[in-house]
Enzyme design. Structure first.
Site, mmCIF file in Angstrom:
data_model
loop_
_atom_site.group_PDB
_atom_site.id
_atom_site.type_symbol
_atom_site.label_atom_id
_atom_site.label_comp_id
_atom_site.label_asym_id
_atom_site.label_seq_id
_atom_site.Cartn_x
_atom_site.Cartn_y
_atom_site.Cartn_z
ATOM 1 N N CYS A 43 0.920 -1.306 -0.171
ATOM 2 C CA CYS A 43 0.259 0.227 0.158
ATOM 3 C C CYS A 43 1.025 1.108 0.108
ATOM 4 O O CYS A 43 0.827 2.075 -0.778
ATOM 5 C CB CYS A 43 -0.850 -0.103 1.164
ATOM 6 S SG CYS A 43 -1.953 1.332 1.393
ATOM 7 N N CYS A 48 -1.499 1.514 -3.125
ATOM 8 C CA CYS A 48 -2.434 2.631 -2.801
ATOM 9 C C CYS A 48 -1.749 4.089 -2.808
ATOM 10 O O CYS A 48 -2.563 5.106 -3.517
ATOM 11 C CB CYS A 48 -3.343 2.674 -1.674
ATOM 12 S SG CYS A 48 -3.368 0.814 -0.994
ATOM 13 N N LYS A 51 0.007 5.382 -5.945
ATOM 14 C CA LYS A 51 -1.048 5.158 -7.322
ATOM 15 C C LYS A 51 -1.752 6.449 -7.194
ATOM 16 O O LYS A 51 -2.253 7.165 -7.784
ATOM 17 C CB LYS A 51 -1.897 4.050 -6.961
ATOM 18 C CG LYS A 51 -3.164 3.881 -8.247
ATOM 19 C CD LYS A 51 -4.212 4.619 -7.729
ATOM 20 C CE LYS A 51 -4.805 4.422 -6.415
ATOM 21 N NZ LYS A 51 -5.446 3.015 -6.190
ATOM 22 N N TYR A 177 -8.762 -3.412 -11.151
ATOM 23 C CA TYR A 177 -8.386 -1.938 -10.569
ATOM 24 C C TYR A 177 -7.166 -1.688 -11.154
ATOM 25 O O TYR A 177 -7.147 -0.262 -11.581
ATOM 26 C CB TYR A 177 -8.200 -2.323 -9.114
ATOM 27 C CG TYR A 177 -9.380 -2.577 -8.128
ATOM 28 C CD1 TYR A 177 -9.795 -1.542 -7.321
ATOM 29 C CD2 TYR A 177 -9.962 -3.824 -7.971
ATOM 30 C CE1 TYR A 177 -10.974 -1.710 -6.518
ATOM 31 C CE2 TYR A 177 -10.934 -4.211 -7.241
ATOM 32 C CZ TYR A 177 -11.389 -3.011 -6.357
ATOM 33 O OH TYR A 177 -12.564 -3.308 -5.744
ATOM 34 N N GLU A 181 -7.242 2.018 -13.381
ATOM 35 C CA GLU A 181 -6.364 3.003 -12.686
ATOM 36 C C GLU A 181 -5.163 3.473 -13.601
ATOM 37 O O GLU A 181 -5.153 4.745 -13.720
ATOM 38 C CB GLU A 181 -5.971 2.809 -11.286
ATOM 39 C CG GLU A 181 -7.312 2.496 -10.516
ATOM 40 C CD GLU A 181 -6.937 2.362 -8.899
ATOM 41 O OE1 GLU A 181 -5.977 1.807 -8.566
ATOM 42 O OE2 GLU A 181 -7.946 2.522 -8.198
ATOM 43 N N HIS A 436 -26.514 21.563 -1.275
ATOM 44 C CA HIS A 436 -26.887 22.043 -2.591
ATOM 45 C C HIS A 436 -25.670 23.328 -2.569
ATOM 46 O O HIS A 436 -25.394 23.847 -1.994
ATOM 47 C CB HIS A 436 -28.294 22.780 -2.744
ATOM 48 C CG HIS A 436 -28.360 23.118 -3.983
ATOM 49 N ND1 HIS A 436 -28.452 22.396 -5.159
ATOM 50 C CD2 HIS A 436 -28.770 24.510 -4.600
ATOM 51 C CE1 HIS A 436 -29.082 23.097 -6.173
ATOM 52 N NE2 HIS A 436 -28.964 24.426 -5.773
ATOM 53 N N GLU A 441 -25.816 15.438 -3.698
ATOM 54 C CA GLU A 441 -27.324 15.631 -3.237
ATOM 55 C C GLU A 441 -28.211 14.734 -4.095
ATOM 56 O O GLU A 441 -29.222 14.671 -3.618
ATOM 57 C CB GLU A 441 -27.593 17.068 -3.421
ATOM 58 C CG GLU A 441 -27.859 17.796 -4.738
ATOM 59 C CD GLU A 441 -28.172 19.030 -4.837
ATOM 60 O OE1 GLU A 441 -29.095 19.491 -3.914
ATOM 61 O OE2 GLU A 441 -27.411 19.926 -5.494
HETATM 62 P P1 NDP Z 1 -7.825 -7.541 -10.349
HETATM 63 O O1 NDP Z 1 -8.157 -8.972 -9.857
HETATM 64 O O2 NDP Z 1 -8.618 -6.341 -10.073
HETATM 65 O O3 NDP Z 1 -8.024 -7.819 -11.968
HETATM 66 C C1 NDP Z 1 -7.161 -8.774 -12.591
HETATM 67 C C2 NDP Z 1 -7.370 -8.804 -14.067
HETATM 68 O O4 NDP Z 1 -6.596 -9.224 -14.962
HETATM 69 C C3 NDP Z 1 -8.812 -9.019 -14.276
HETATM 70 O O5 NDP Z 1 -9.493 -8.492 -15.467
HETATM 71 C C4 NDP Z 1 -8.383 -10.538 -14.890
HETATM 72 O O6 NDP Z 1 -9.459 -10.998 -16.007
HETATM 73 C C5 NDP Z 1 -7.091 -10.118 -15.795
HETATM 74 N N1 NDP Z 1 -6.278 -11.382 -15.832
HETATM 75 C C6 NDP Z 1 -6.204 -12.427 -14.881
HETATM 76 N N2 NDP Z 1 -5.487 -13.485 -15.342
HETATM 77 C C7 NDP Z 1 -5.442 -13.443 -16.531
HETATM 78 C C8 NDP Z 1 -4.492 -13.775 -17.732
HETATM 79 N N3 NDP Z 1 -3.820 -14.800 -17.281
HETATM 80 N N4 NDP Z 1 -4.505 -13.145 -18.882
HETATM 81 C C9 NDP Z 1 -5.272 -11.762 -19.122
HETATM 82 N N5 NDP Z 1 -5.764 -11.359 -17.945
HETATM 83 C C10 NDP Z 1 -5.772 -11.850 -16.954
HETATM 84 O O7 NDP Z 1 -6.380 -7.514 -10.193
HETATM 85 P P2 NDP Z 1 -5.312 -6.234 -10.142
HETATM 86 O O8 NDP Z 1 -4.120 -6.839 -10.395
HETATM 87 O O9 NDP Z 1 -5.959 -4.982 -11.111
HETATM 88 O O10 NDP Z 1 -5.331 -5.721 -8.707
HETATM 89 C C11 NDP Z 1 -5.289 -6.569 -7.727
HETATM 90 C C12 NDP Z 1 -5.859 -6.356 -6.322
HETATM 91 O O11 NDP Z 1 -5.457 -5.440 -5.753
HETATM 92 C C13 NDP Z 1 -7.435 -6.092 -6.902
HETATM 93 O O12 NDP Z 1 -8.088 -7.266 -6.967
HETATM 94 C C14 NDP Z 1 -7.774 -5.202 -5.333
HETATM 95 O O13 NDP Z 1 -8.247 -6.127 -4.495
HETATM 96 C C15 NDP Z 1 -6.446 -4.645 -5.139
HETATM 97 N N6 NDP Z 1 -6.286 -3.177 -5.566
HETATM 98 C C16 NDP Z 1 -7.159 -2.330 -5.139
HETATM 99 C C17 NDP Z 1 -7.173 -0.991 -5.424
HETATM 100 C C18 NDP Z 1 -8.423 -0.038 -4.839
HETATM 101 O O14 NDP Z 1 -8.847 -0.162 -3.863
HETATM 102 N N7 NDP Z 1 -8.699 1.127 -5.566
HETATM 103 C C19 NDP Z 1 -6.483 -0.338 -6.431
HETATM 104 C C20 NDP Z 1 -5.423 -1.445 -6.954
HETATM 105 C C21 NDP Z 1 -5.323 -2.755 -6.552
HETATM 106 P P3 NDP Z 1 -10.828 -12.000 -15.707
HETATM 107 O O15 NDP Z 1 -11.677 -10.759 -14.999
HETATM 108 O O16 NDP Z 1 -11.116 -12.211 -16.787
HETATM 109 O O17 NDP Z 1 -10.160 -12.902 -14.557
#
Ligand code: NDP
Length: 454
Positions: A43, A48, A51, A177, A181, A436, A441
């Site tokens: 984080c 976080c 980012k 995510y 982002e 407002h 709102e």
């Molecule tokens: P996510 O789990 O959010 O997303 C992973 C993405 O990668 C999905 O779209 C998934 O697709 C895709 N994916 C997985 N495996 C493959 C593959 N082999 N080939 C191609 N695409 C693939 O993970 P992130 O890495 O974005 O983030 C990790 C975690 O960190 C998040 O789940 C979240 O909990 C946390 N995070 C939170 C934030 C916040 O609160 N703002 C900001 C950043 C991270 P599919 O859906 O098809 O499986």
């Protein structure tokens, strides 16, 4: 005299580990925390915090353009990547020191080095063995990059913050995510962005209408979104460009490729086998409702147990654990109604059920929604819009889910989450007077049902 060097030995000084160590030490427990890298974990160092700083940097770009509608005449605007990168670094170093001071003040001892389990109550750090009554594993997670030819050329989110140079063109793979982002961050900093997602529509797990709205808004801003698309191989050219070959045979030439395809728990080389710790099918450390692993003296939490990879969740798990271990409670964390935000543009803020989830649980739901341009954009010249929706169960009048895509969605939904946690009904939303003029709102002024499902 106790046989143990410590009552609690925490492995990993990230969000969850530090919170547990600090709280346990405050209870008079003898605590050690081992950390091989910088304090604060993902984080603070690679997630976080940096980012969000980069999101702010990116949003200034649009802000300068919009300011002209309000009479501001800005001269030539330049963005300097090294300034952002170095200022971010300075801020993180301050946070690292703050974490160390906080631990010291609480009376927890920080041990620098990689820790490994030697047994149910034994840990080794930098060649020295320690005995502890209880051990807490809080080692977090790392970016997962799939195996395919040329994957050595891609960057993970661990490497993206400190790029030597800002690329001109970047390909971002993933639909979650981090990918979404960073698509917003790089676009805002003036980079040409292509985001590639293997499925029908990105942001799986979020409300369908919000996903479609965000995709449309991002495209309108000029981010290229390619869905139903994946990379099969990557090659580096003699000019240091990267050529990604896609599953439909197309080639994309870019300067950098970011893979944001999920994060996996950090279980390797931790000595989990020697202690006899069981993992789940997905490779996370298996724990019960009280974060106890298959070895009774060893606990685990945060990304390592892969329930919800969110900092506030790891913090909450740590607080529940310490209360249970050292204050005589027997609490379980309530994972319901955890709000979350994706800091893309428009920002997504969400709490509670999506339409699809609500329809699985209830025979019928009423949707109240609004899609509008905020007052600010009456003068800014921006085409940005906001989508807000409330999902209501008509029999109980309970608000089941609240979703927003638009400026400040994270800030707004945090407050709404309190109302939902308190069991707010639509009538209570209606009885609440608005502030407002704000966008927020709208959440208390939506009077007519937009749709009833199914
Ligand atoms: P996510 O789990 O959010 O997303 C992973 C993405 O990668 C999905 O779209 C998934 O697709 C895709 N994916 C997985 N495996 C493959 C593959 N082999 N080939 C191609 N695409 C693939 O993970 P992130 O890495 O974005 O983030 C990790 C975690 O960190 C998040 O789940 C979240 O909990 C946390 N995070 C939170 C934030 C916040 O609160 N703002 C900001 C950043 C991270 P599919 O859906 O098809 O499986």
């Amino acid at each position: 005299m106790s046989d143990y060097d410590y009552d609690l030995f925490v492995i990993g000084a990230g969000s969850g580990g530090v919170r547990a160590a600090r709280m346990a030490a405050a209870e008079g427990v003898r605590v050690a925390v081992a950390e091989q890298s910088r304090t604060g974990g993902t984080c603070v160092n690679l997630g976080c915090v940096p980012k969000k700083l980069y999101v702010h940097a990116a949003e200034y770009g649009a802000g300068f353009a919009e300011a002209t509608g309000f009479g501001w005449h800005t001269q030539q605007i330049n963005f300097d990547w090294p300034t952002l990168r170095e200022n971010k670094e300075m801020n993180i170093r301050k946070l690292n020191s703050l974490y160390e001071e906080t631990l010291a003040k609480a009376g927890a001892e920080l041990l620098k080095g990689r820790a490994r389990l030697l047994g149910p109550q034994r840990v080794e750090v930098a060649g020295k063995e320690y005995r502890a009554e209880k051990i807490l594993l809080a080692t977090g997670s790392h970016p997962f990059i799939p195996d395919f030819p040329g994957n050595e050329h891609v960057l993970s989110s661990d490497q993206i913050f400190d790029l030597e140079q800002l690329p001109k063109r970047i390909l971002i793979v993933g639909g979650g995510y981090i990918a979404t982002e960073f698509a917003g961050i790089f676009h805002g900093l003036g980079v040409e962005v292509i985001q590639l997602y293997r499925g029908e529509l990105f942001l799986g797990g979020f409300d369908q209408e919000i996903r479609e709205f965000v995709a449309a808004q991002m495209r309108k801003k000029g981010i290229k979104l390619h869905f139903n698309s994946d990379v099969t191989s990557i090659e580096k050219t003699v000019k240091n460009k990267l050529i990604a070959t896609l599953n439909d045979g197309r080639n994309l030439e870019v300067d950098s490729i970011l893979y944001a395809t999920g994060r996996k728990p950090n279980t390797a080389d931790l000595g989990l086998d020697s202690a006899g710790i069981t993992l789940t099918e997905s490779g996370a450390v298996q724990v019960d409702d009280y974060y106890q692993t298959s070895v009774p003296s060893i606990y685990a939490l945060g990304d390592l147990i892969d329930r919800m990879q969110l900092t506030p969740v790891a913090l909450a798990e740590a607080m529940v654990l310490v209360k249970n271990l050292y204050r005589g409670y027997k609490q379980k964390l309530d994972y319901d109604l955890i709000p979350t935000a994706v800091f893309c543009q428009p920002t997504i803020g969400t709490v509670g059920l999506t339409e699809a989830e609500a329809l699985e649980k209830y025979p019928s739901i009423d949707i109240y929604s609004t899609n509008f341009r905020s007052l600010k954009h009456a003068l800014s010249g921006s085409g940005d819009r906001i989508l807000m929706k409330l999902l209501v169960e008509p029999v109980s009048d309970r608000v089941l889910g609240v979703h927003m895509a638009g400026e400040q969605a994270g800030e707004i939904i945090q407050g709404i989450a309190v109302a939902l946690k308190a069991g707010a009904t639509k009538t209570i939303f209606d009885q609440t007077i608005g502030i407002h003029p704000t966008s927020a709102e709208e959440f208390v002024t939506m009077r007519s049902v937009s749709r009833t499902l199914p």
